[in-house]
Design a protein around this motif. Structure first.
Motif, PDB file in Angstrom:
ATOM      1  N   GLN A  12       0.834  -1.202   0.000  1.00  0.00           N
ATOM      2  CA  GLN A  12       0.000   0.000   0.000  1.00  0.00           C
ATOM      3  C   GLN A  12       0.871   1.256   0.000  1.00  0.00           C
ATOM      4  O   GLN A  12       0.601   2.221  -0.722  1.00  0.00           O
ATOM      5  CB  GLN A  12      -0.914  -0.007   1.223  1.00  0.00           C
ATOM      6  N   GLN A  24      -5.779  -3.894  -6.536  1.00  0.00           N
ATOM      7  CA  GLN A  24      -6.806  -3.983  -5.492  1.00  0.00           C
ATOM      8  C   GLN A  24      -6.251  -4.819  -4.338  1.00  0.00           C
ATOM      9  O   GLN A  24      -6.218  -6.044  -4.397  1.00  0.00           O
ATOM     10  CB  GLN A  24      -8.076  -4.613  -6.064  1.00  0.00           C
ATOM     11  N   PRO A  26      -5.909  -6.316  -0.426  1.00  0.00           N
ATOM     12  CA  PRO A  26      -6.819  -6.750   0.644  1.00  0.00           C
ATOM     13  C   PRO A  26      -6.834  -5.729   1.783  1.00  0.00           C
ATOM     14  O   PRO A  26      -5.785  -5.260   2.228  1.00  0.00           O
ATOM     15  CB  PRO A  26      -6.205  -8.087   1.112  1.00  0.00           C
ATOM     16  N   GLN A  27      -8.027  -5.364   2.236  1.00  0.00           N
ATOM     17  CA  GLN A  27      -8.174  -4.432   3.349  1.00  0.00           C
ATOM     18  C   GLN A  27      -9.569  -4.594   3.940  1.00  0.00           C
ATOM     19  O   GLN A  27     -10.440  -5.212   3.332  1.00  0.00           O
ATOM     20  CB  GLN A  27      -7.945  -2.983   2.886  1.00  0.00           C
ATOM     21  N   VAL A  29     -12.972  -2.795   5.108  1.00  0.00           N
ATOM     22  CA  VAL A  29     -13.718  -1.570   4.856  1.00  0.00           C
ATOM     23  C   VAL A  29     -14.868  -1.486   5.856  1.00  0.00           C
ATOM     24  O   VAL A  29     -15.686  -2.409   5.954  1.00  0.00           O
ATOM     25  CB  VAL A  29     -14.273  -1.536   3.413  1.00  0.00           C
ATOM     26  N   TYR A 182     -15.130   1.227  -2.653  1.00  0.00           N
ATOM     27  CA  TYR A 182     -14.231   0.452  -1.794  1.00  0.00           C
ATOM     28  C   TYR A 182     -14.712  -0.986  -1.594  1.00  0.00           C
ATOM     29  O   TYR A 182     -13.917  -1.925  -1.616  1.00  0.00           O
ATOM     30  CB  TYR A 182     -14.058   1.152  -0.440  1.00  0.00           C
ATOM     31  N   ILE A 183     -16.019  -1.167  -1.375  1.00  0.00           N
ATOM     32  CA  ILE A 183     -16.487  -2.531  -1.068  1.00  0.00           C
ATOM     33  C   ILE A 183     -16.617  -3.381  -2.326  1.00  0.00           C
ATOM     34  O   ILE A 183     -16.738  -4.600  -2.236  1.00  0.00           O
ATOM     35  CB  ILE A 183     -17.832  -2.505  -0.298  1.00  0.00           C
ATOM     36  N   ASN A 185     -14.273  -3.835  -4.343  1.00  0.00           N
ATOM     37  CA  ASN A 185     -12.989  -4.524  -4.451  1.00  0.00           C
ATOM     38  C   ASN A 185     -13.153  -5.954  -3.940  1.00  0.00           C
ATOM     39  O   ASN A 185     -13.439  -6.175  -2.766  1.00  0.00           O
ATOM     40  CB  ASN A 185     -11.950  -3.758  -3.625  1.00  0.00           C
ATOM     41  N   ASN A 187     -11.125  -8.045  -3.131  1.00  0.00           N
ATOM     42  CA  ASN A 187     -10.119  -8.412  -2.135  1.00  0.00           C
ATOM     43  C   ASN A 187     -10.347  -7.731  -0.790  1.00  0.00           C
ATOM     44  O   ASN A 187      -9.483  -7.777   0.077  1.00  0.00           O
ATOM     45  CB  ASN A 187      -8.716  -8.051  -2.655  1.00  0.00           C
ATOM     46  N   SER A 188     -11.489  -7.071  -0.626  1.00  0.00           N
ATOM     47  CA  SER A 188     -11.763  -6.374   0.639  1.00  0.00           C
ATOM     48  C   SER A 188     -12.706  -7.194   1.515  1.00  0.00           C
ATOM     49  O   SER A 188     -13.517  -7.978   1.018  1.00  0.00           O
ATOM     50  CB  SER A 188     -12.381  -4.996   0.365  1.00  0.00           C
TER      51      SER A 188
END
Length: 706
Positions: A12, A24, A26-27, A29, A182-183, A185, A187-188
């Protein structure tokens, strides 16, 4: 596997430096309605007051929060970011065991968390205004602490319905679009926050989560404000998943109230009170709820999620690195030696132009014909078929032919078909070949112009870096083509003029046609003689002191039978009457004669002799026209190739060098387009970031992944 989250944090950081969202990562949200306790949950995870608090819209920009766990003993040496290098020696380390850093303040270290909160407020107001507006530009904050687990979280503005303050009327749509950015993605992980004192079935957070995560594989629900539920109710059914089941689970937490915040109640004390509340109210669920369990769960989910995403992430980074390397190559290197660069570009363009004409270009067009292939098509298909479609007798009627014959004889009636009439008419027909020939030159000239653009677009993309050089080359080549156009047109005009200058009736092909025609005429004469009535002597010797039979035959063979001009059904009293009445419209028939009338009225039926004379002329014209057309069809392409195509090929490079290779023009011609240098810099930065990201991922050992 604990090392995976720091790896993602490093990635990041790498991509934040170039400001790109091409990967994209992973995180987690955080999604929820306004004032549902999202920021309170994040502060509980951090263990410090770092976020702006209050009523109404407080979070107005996305906050990307990276939590980095450090060991208290070796925190000063374990992370290279804890110290800054200056003049080759180390400055003093960080005072205190916890600190934070913002991306927009570069290397500035914040040890006072009140300063962090103020910086977040100031940075929010800088872009979003000091009222209630929102912005989609994220704030990046990194927290180093021994009291946190490794996590990457994104705090988003709360879902709202009614605009307040200076918020735009479509604030609800703006916030939804920001959340979905954001959502969406894949990978989130979605952390859907819902207050316990509202009905779970009306949760906006779970609703938006289900829109992008239909099967619920990456949604975790958090129920806040358990201590604010109505007396006599509890959240047992909700926490057990009996109301709305969530695959990753439902975790309940207790937030600090606004009074606790105003009284500066510590987060650690709030966590202790939360544990006591859960033991008292939900003793059977106390060990599977609360802030500490939430932190461990998020850490575990994120690690497993990163492990699953890592192979695809690695492939994506490698593919992008190759793409940006190719893009960087197309932009070329900055120009050092302008003189050699200019000469190289000119030579390359000239060579590519010639190769396109010859059909040996590196980039072969598949959508349409171009270059030499199109020129060939113009010569043999367009021009050839146009000439073949020209009617040898087009625009020429039988009356025109007969008029020309009569005009050529003057006041004397002719015994033979006059040759002047043939020449006059055949020149008129040959002249019609000039227009399609000149049109052929024009089409080839247009194609030579198109080749310039083809070479610029497909073959020598370096030219696009230097728009002034590109324009100068186009101007020089266009000028060269323009100079050769009149020369080529003049030559094609001369080719037609040459054919008009001398009508060669001794041409072998024409002589053969004449011989064949004479044989046909002789056969027709004999046939006609056989068809004469028996009362008329075949040798015509008795016709009023006529010539001998041999002379009569000569006359008949040369210009046709004079007596054949009489109508077959016409009454005649003798040969004398025939000789005195050569034309059917005789004034003796009682009709008035207007001497100004056209000699051959259009409506009059032609006599047999007139018909035969016209046929002879028409056949001769057709025969000779075909010979000339064949010559023109062969010679015009040769002239165009010699005077236009080959000349431009041979002179192009010398013309370009002579016009452009001058010291005074070097700097101006090799001036890059305004955005080219910027795009090259951006591509180079992205390429470096992708290479660094590839190295970061390559450091992960298999033991870390499993």
């Amino acid at each position: 596997m604990e090392a995976l989250i720091p790896v993602i944090n490093k990635l990041q950081d790498v991509f934040n430096t170039v400001g790109a969202d091409i990967i994209q990562l992973p995180q987690i949200v955080v999604v929820g309605t306004q004032s549902s306790g999202k920021s309170s949950v994040l502060e509980s995870l951090v263990g410090r007051d770092i976020l702006p608090r209050g009523t109404g819209v407080v979070t107005r920009r996305p906050l990307i929060l990276q939590l980095v766990h450090i060991d208290p003993e070796d925190r000063r040496k374990s992370n290279e970011e804890n110290v800054s290098k200056k003049n080759g020696r180390l400055n003093r380390g960080i005072e205190g065991e916890e600190w934070g850093k913002f991306l927009h303040t570069k290397n500035k270290i914040y040890t006072d968390f009140e300063e962090i909160r103020q910086e977040i407020e100031a940075e929010t107001e800088r872009l979003s205004g000091n009222n209630k507006g929102i912005s989609d530009e994220p704030i990046h904050l990194k927290i180093f602490s021994p009291h946190v687990v490794n996590l990457t979280l994104v705090d988003l503005p709360g879902i709202t319905k009614v605009p307040v303050g200076d918020q735009p009327k479509d604030i609800e749509i703006q916030i939804r679009e920001l959340i979905f950015k954001y959502i969406s993605n894949p990978n989130s992980i979605i952390l859907a926050v819902t207050a316990a004192n509202t009905d779970m079935a009306t949760s906006e957070a779970l609703k938006v989560a289900r829109e992008v995560d239909i099967d619920g594989r990456r949604t975790l629900a958090v129920v806040t404000k358990l201590d604010l539920m109505d007396a006599g109710t509890d959240a047992m059914d909700v926490l057990m998943g009996r109301v709305i089941p969530v695959k990753l689970g439902i975790i309940g937490v207790v937030n600090r109230s606004q009074l606790d915040i105003n009284q500066k109640k510590l987060v650690a004390d709030a966590v202790r009170d939360e544990y006591a509340f859960l033991q008292k109210k939900y003793p059977s669920l106390a060990n599977r709820n609360g802030t500490k369990y939430l932190a461990r769960t998020l850490n575990r989910l994120l690690m497993h999620h990163i492990r699953d995403c890592l192979p695809e992430l690695k492939t994506r980074i490698n593919v992008l690195a190759a793409q940006y390397q190719s893009l960087l190559n197309s932009y070329g290197e900055p120009v050092d030696d302008k003189s050699s660069t200019l000469l190289q570009l000119i030579t390359k363009f000239a060579a590519e132009y010639c190769r396109t004409i010859e059909g040996t270009a590196k980039y072969i067009e598949t959508a349409e014909l171009c270059g030499g292939a199109r020129i060939c098509y113009i010569f043999h298909e367009t021009f050839g078929r146009t000439l073949e479609s020209v009617d040898p007798l087009g625009g020429l009627t039988t009356i025109d032919v007969l008029t020309a014959i009569r005009n050529a004889t003057g006041p004397r009636p002719a015994l033979f078909v006059p040759e002047v009439s043939f020449e006059l008419l055949v020149k008129r027909q040959v002249k019609r070949l000039e227009e399609p020939s000149l049109r052929c030159v024009e089409l080839v000239h247009e194609e030579m112009q198109r080749i310039i653009q083809h070479c610029s677009n497909y073959s020598t993309q370096e030219l696009l870096r230097f728009p002034k050089l590109h324009d100068a080359i186009v101007e020089v080549v266009t000028s060269l083509l323009r100079k050769r156009l009149p020369v080529t047109n003049e030559m094609v005009h001369n080719l037609v003029a040459i054919e008009l200058a001398y009508i060669n009736t001794k041409h072998p092909d024409f002589a053969d046609a004449c011989g064949l025609m004479n044989n046909n005429i002789e056969d027709q004469r004999r046939s006609r003689m056989r068809d004469l009535p028996a009362a008329v002597p075949r040798d015509k010797a008795a016709a009023g002191g006529s010539q001998s039979g041999s002379v009569s035959e000569q006359v008949d063979g040369g210009t046709g039978n004079w007596r054949g001009m009489l109508k077959r059904g016409e009454d005649s009293t003798g040969d004398r009457a025939v000789s005195q009445s050569p034309f059917p419209s005789s004034p003796q028939r009682g009709h008035a004669v207007n001497l100004l009338d056209v000699p051959v009225p259009v409506s009059r039926k032609l006599s047999a002799r007139e018909q035969r004379d016209c046929e002879v002329i028409e056949r001769l014209i057709k025969s000779y026209f075909l010979i000339v057309r064949k010559n023109i069809q062969d010679s015009v392409p040769k002239a165009v190739m010699h005077f236009l195509v080959n000349h431009v090929k041979d002179c192009l490079q010398s013309e370009l060098v002579g016009q452009l290779y001058k010291t005074a023009l070097l700097s101006d011609l090799l001036t890059e387009s305004e955005d080219m240098a910027q795009r090259r810099t951006e591509a180079a930065d992205m390429q470096k970031a992708l290479q660094k990201a590839g190295q970061v991922i390559a450091e992960i050992r298999e033991t870390h992944m499993w």
